[in-house]
Design an enzyme around this catalytic site. Sequence first.
Site, short mmCIF file in Angstrom:
data_model
loop_
_atom_site.label_atom_id
_atom_site.label_comp_id
_atom_site.label_asym_id
_atom_site.label_seq_id
_atom_site.Cartn_x
_atom_site.Cartn_y
_atom_site.Cartn_z
N SER A 143 0.58 -1.34 0.22
CA SER A 143 -0.24 0.15 -0.65
C SER A 143 0.95 1.13 0.42
CB SER A 143 -0.46 -0.36 0.83
OG SER A 143 -1.82 1.49 1.71
N TYR A 157 -1.57 -1.22 10.00
CA TYR A 157 -1.85 -0.90 9.13
C TYR A 157 0.18 -0.39 8.43
CZ TYR A 157 -3.66 -1.44 3.89
OH TYR A 157 -4.04 -1.69 2.37
P1 NAP Z 1 -10.85 -6.44 -0.08
O1 NAP Z 1 -12.50 -5.68 -0.94
O2 NAP Z 1 -11.53 -5.67 1.95
O3 NAP Z 1 -10.97 -7.82 0.18
C1 NAP Z 1 -10.72 -8.69 0.81
C2 NAP Z 1 -10.03 -10.32 0.40
O4 NAP Z 1 -9.35 -10.71 1.70
C3 NAP Z 1 -11.89 -10.91 0.31
O5 NAP Z 1 -11.38 -11.22 -0.21
C4 NAP Z 1 -11.72 -11.36 1.43
O6 NAP Z 1 -12.72 -12.67 1.98
C5 NAP Z 1 -10.21 -11.65 1.81
N1 NAP Z 1 -9.49 -12.37 3.24
C6 NAP Z 1 -9.48 -11.15 4.55
N2 NAP Z 1 -9.04 -11.95 5.13
C7 NAP Z 1 -8.15 -13.40 4.95
C8 NAP Z 1 -8.04 -14.04 5.46
N3 NAP Z 1 -7.81 -14.11 6.71
N4 NAP Z 1 -7.72 -15.84 4.45
C9 NAP Z 1 -8.10 -15.39 3.71
N5 NAP Z 1 -8.46 -13.93 2.89
C10 NAP Z 1 -9.21 -13.23 3.49
O7 NAP Z 1 -9.63 -6.01 0.17
P2 NAP Z 1 -9.00 -4.83 -1.07
O8 NAP Z 1 -9.74 -3.38 -0.82
O9 NAP Z 1 -8.87 -5.83 -2.62
O10 NAP Z 1 -7.76 -4.82 -0.63
C11 NAP Z 1 -7.11 -6.26 -1.18
C12 NAP Z 1 -5.38 -5.61 -1.03
O11 NAP Z 1 -4.67 -4.24 -1.58
C13 NAP Z 1 -5.15 -5.86 0.98
O12 NAP Z 1 -4.19 -6.88 0.88
C14 NAP Z 1 -5.09 -4.64 1.12
O13 NAP Z 1 -4.50 -3.85 2.29
C15 NAP Z 1 -4.37 -3.54 -0.28
N6 NAP Z 1 -4.85 -2.61 -0.22
C16 NAP Z 1 -5.80 -1.97 -0.69
C17 NAP Z 1 -6.17 -1.13 -0.75
C18 NAP Z 1 -7.72 0.35 -1.31
O14 NAP Z 1 -6.97 0.90 -0.43
N7 NAP Z 1 -8.77 -0.84 -1.58
C19 NAP Z 1 -5.01 0.56 -0.78
C20 NAP Z 1 -3.95 -0.21 -0.97
C21 NAP Z 1 -3.45 -1.40 -0.25
P3 NAP Z 1 -13.61 -13.07 2.14
O15 NAP Z 1 -14.31 -12.44 0.75
O16 NAP Z 1 -13.71 -14.43 2.67
O17 NAP Z 1 -13.92 -12.08 3.35
#
Ligand code: NAP
Length: 244
Positions: A143, A157
């Site tokens: 991130s 985080y």
């Molecule tokens: P999201 O929409 O909340 O999706 C999270 C995903 O992770 C879901 O598929 C969830 O599964 C899964 N997950 C959570 N805990 C888990 C565990 N213990 N074991 C297996 N799967 C798990 O998140 P996102 O925004 O796509 O983020 C994806 C990545 O990008 C993350 O690493 C996040 O830190 C990074 N990121 C995101 C942003 C942003 O603004 N969105 C910015 C910077 C970095 P379930 O559906 O079963 O809950």
Amino acid sequence: MSKALVVTGGSRGIGHCVSLGAVGEGWDVCVNYVRNDERARETVAQIEAAGGRAVAVPADVAKEEDVIRLFETCEQKLGPVKGAVNSAGIVEPYGLMEDLDYQKMLPLIDINVNAALIVSREAVRRMSPRLGGDGGSIVLLSSVSSRLGGAGYCIPYAASKGAVDALGWGLSQEVARDGIRVNVVSPGLIDTEIQPVGRVEKDGPNLPAGRAGRPEEVAKAILWLLSEDASYVSGSNLAVSYAR
Ligand code: NAP
């Protein structure tokens, strides 16, 4: 020849978009999730409707035995693992450092840091020619907050993603001669369910782009890093953000 891609956190958000986009790049996709059966099933159905092969595998990436089972299941159902995207992640706990409960930080470290280590190890074990593999590509989700620091909001985080940055850089060097490329993608503010309600609407307009990013925009960068088009790219940390 089949090539299997493990996508942790493939049921929603960025991982979901990677899973869908991977079909067009010839990947068979192992869609990992932890609890959201319905969204994982929907993701697989969308992939199959697009003519691809996919399997949904529930596994808590914070648990070593689950991650091992995830990779084994992927191999059994889809064939040799040539790609891995570690997208599973959480942001909580939010707050000032002085107010944070240590016990509430532990799941964050387990899911964002320890899982990245285990997923990376299992991927390398399957991709390394020294261990019977045939090379591959790994993309870890960090991130921009590892650079910005998360002050006043989410320092744990940001710190967890700093660990991912170091993992990606170190691993890329360690496996460079094994035909395994390792890259990190660092998104800015992206409109997914990881964001607290209202944050995208509140903060998006104040960003240089005037909006938050879309998960599809991050997925495209990840898919490029996975692909042969990025054959001379390893050890990079690609910010998918907009002038921030
Ligand atoms: P999201 O929409 O909340 O999706 C999270 C995903 O992770 C879901 O598929 C969830 O599964 C899964 N997950 C959570 N805990 C888990 C565990 N213990 N074991 C297996 N799967 C798990 O998140 P996102 O925004 O796509 O983020 C994806 C990545 O990008 C993350 O690493 C996040 O830190 C990074 N990121 C995101 C942003 C942003 O603004 N969105 C910015 C910077 C970095 P379930 O559906 O079963 O809950």
